[in-house]
Design a protein around this motif. Sequence first.
Motif, PDB file in Angstrom:
ATOM      1  N   LEU A  41       2.248   1.766  -3.445  1.00  0.00           N
ATOM      2  CA  LEU A  41       1.194   2.235  -4.334  1.00  0.00           C
ATOM      3  C   LEU A  41       0.929   3.724  -4.116  1.00  0.00           C
ATOM      4  CD1 LEU A  41      -0.883   1.562  -6.490  1.00  0.00           C
ATOM      5  CD2 LEU A  41      -2.457   0.888  -4.674  1.00  0.00           C
ATOM      6  N   ARG A  42       0.905   4.166  -2.848  1.00  0.00           N
ATOM      7  CA  ARG A  42       0.721   5.590  -2.540  1.00  0.00           C
ATOM      8  C   ARG A  42       1.868   6.424  -3.125  1.00  0.00           C
ATOM      9  NH1 ARG A  42      -1.905   3.848   2.196  1.00  0.00           N
ATOM     10  NH2 ARG A  42       0.017   3.465   3.312  1.00  0.00           N
ATOM     11  N   GLN A  43       3.096   5.933  -2.974  1.00  0.00           N
ATOM     12  CA  GLN A  43       4.247   6.654  -3.504  1.00  0.00           C
ATOM     13  C   GLN A  43       4.184   6.753  -5.021  1.00  0.00           C
ATOM     14  OE1 GLN A  43       7.585   4.460  -1.962  1.00  0.00           O
ATOM     15  NE2 GLN A  43       7.485   5.448   0.047  1.00  0.00           N
ATOM     16  N   THR A  44       3.787   5.674  -5.661  1.00  0.00           N
ATOM     17  CA  THR A  44       3.671   5.672  -7.123  1.00  0.00           C
ATOM     18  C   THR A  44       2.591   6.635  -7.580  1.00  0.00           C
ATOM     19  OG1 THR A  44       4.423   3.376  -7.207  1.00  0.00           O
ATOM     20  CG2 THR A  44       3.280   4.219  -9.146  1.00  0.00           C
ATOM     21  N   ASN A  45       1.448   6.607  -6.917  1.00  0.00           N
ATOM     22  CA  ASN A  45       0.362   7.541  -7.258  1.00  0.00           C
ATOM     23  C   ASN A  45       0.799   8.989  -7.077  1.00  0.00           C
ATOM     24  OD1 ASN A  45      -1.469   5.582  -8.001  1.00  0.00           O
ATOM     25  ND2 ASN A  45      -2.453   5.498  -5.997  1.00  0.00           N
ATOM     26  N   GLU A  46       1.507   9.264  -5.978  1.00  0.00           N
ATOM     27  CA  GLU A  46       1.976  10.626  -5.729  1.00  0.00           C
ATOM     28  C   GLU A  46       2.973  11.058  -6.809  1.00  0.00           C
ATOM     29  OE1 GLU A  46       4.133  13.320  -2.278  1.00  0.00           O
ATOM     30  OE2 GLU A  46       3.743  11.205  -1.882  1.00  0.00           O
ATOM     31  N   ILE A 100       3.140  10.025  -9.897  1.00  0.00           N
ATOM     32  CA  ILE A 100       2.401  10.256 -11.146  1.00  0.00           C
ATOM     33  C   ILE A 100       1.653  11.583 -11.076  1.00  0.00           C
ATOM     34  CG2 ILE A 100       0.470   9.428 -12.552  1.00  0.00           C
ATOM     35  CD1 ILE A 100       1.437   6.562 -11.843  1.00  0.00           C
ATOM     36  N   GLU A 101       0.985  11.840  -9.959  1.00  0.00           N
ATOM     37  CA  GLU A 101       0.272  13.113  -9.796  1.00  0.00           C
ATOM     38  C   GLU A 101       1.233  14.295  -9.889  1.00  0.00           C
ATOM     39  OE1 GLU A 101      -1.873  12.994  -6.111  1.00  0.00           O
ATOM     40  OE2 GLU A 101      -3.259  11.466  -6.836  1.00  0.00           O
ATOM     41  N   ASP A 102       2.395  14.178  -9.236  1.00  0.00           N
ATOM     42  CA  ASP A 102       3.376  15.264  -9.280  1.00  0.00           C
ATOM     43  C   ASP A 102       3.839  15.527 -10.703  1.00  0.00           C
ATOM     44  OD1 ASP A 102       3.176  15.484  -6.552  1.00  0.00           O
ATOM     45  OD2 ASP A 102       5.149  14.615  -6.124  1.00  0.00           O
ATOM     46  N   CYS A 155       0.837  -1.214   0.000  1.00  0.00           N
ATOM     47  CA  CYS A 155       0.000   0.000   0.000  1.00  0.00           C
ATOM     48  C   CYS A 155       0.863   1.252   0.000  1.00  0.00           C
ATOM     49  CB  CYS A 155      -0.930   0.002   1.205  1.00  0.00           C
ATOM     50  SG  CYS A 155      -2.266  -1.196   1.079  1.00  0.00           S
TER      51      CYS A 155
END
Length: 102
Positions: free
Chosen positions: A6-11, A13-15, A3
């Motif tokens: 996954l949070r780091q990857t999402n962040e 991508i958003e950045d 998890c």
Amino acid sequence: VLCERLRQTNEAIEDSIFLTVPARVAKTLIKLSGSYGEELDGDRIKLNIKMSQQELANLIGTPREVVNRHLRSLQGAGVISNEGGLIVIERLEHLEDFAQTV
């Protein structure tokens, strides 16, 4: 652990989508200061990690030349400095302002 990754990857991508390159450089330096920072006199923070501009560019997802340009801009503004090959954050509050730039 999954998890968190996954949070780091999402962040990341958003950045890369929503933040400008200067903001991503600043945000990455702030994150590194949380993990590798050593408080010096005043509000200065030394990043106790030797990282090439290419490695920093890989973290940010941009070419090394662009990272070099923005690091020099931050140095010119007195926000960061270089001591013995290590980055020193001179004014964290200004770096945080750069990180909020969209």
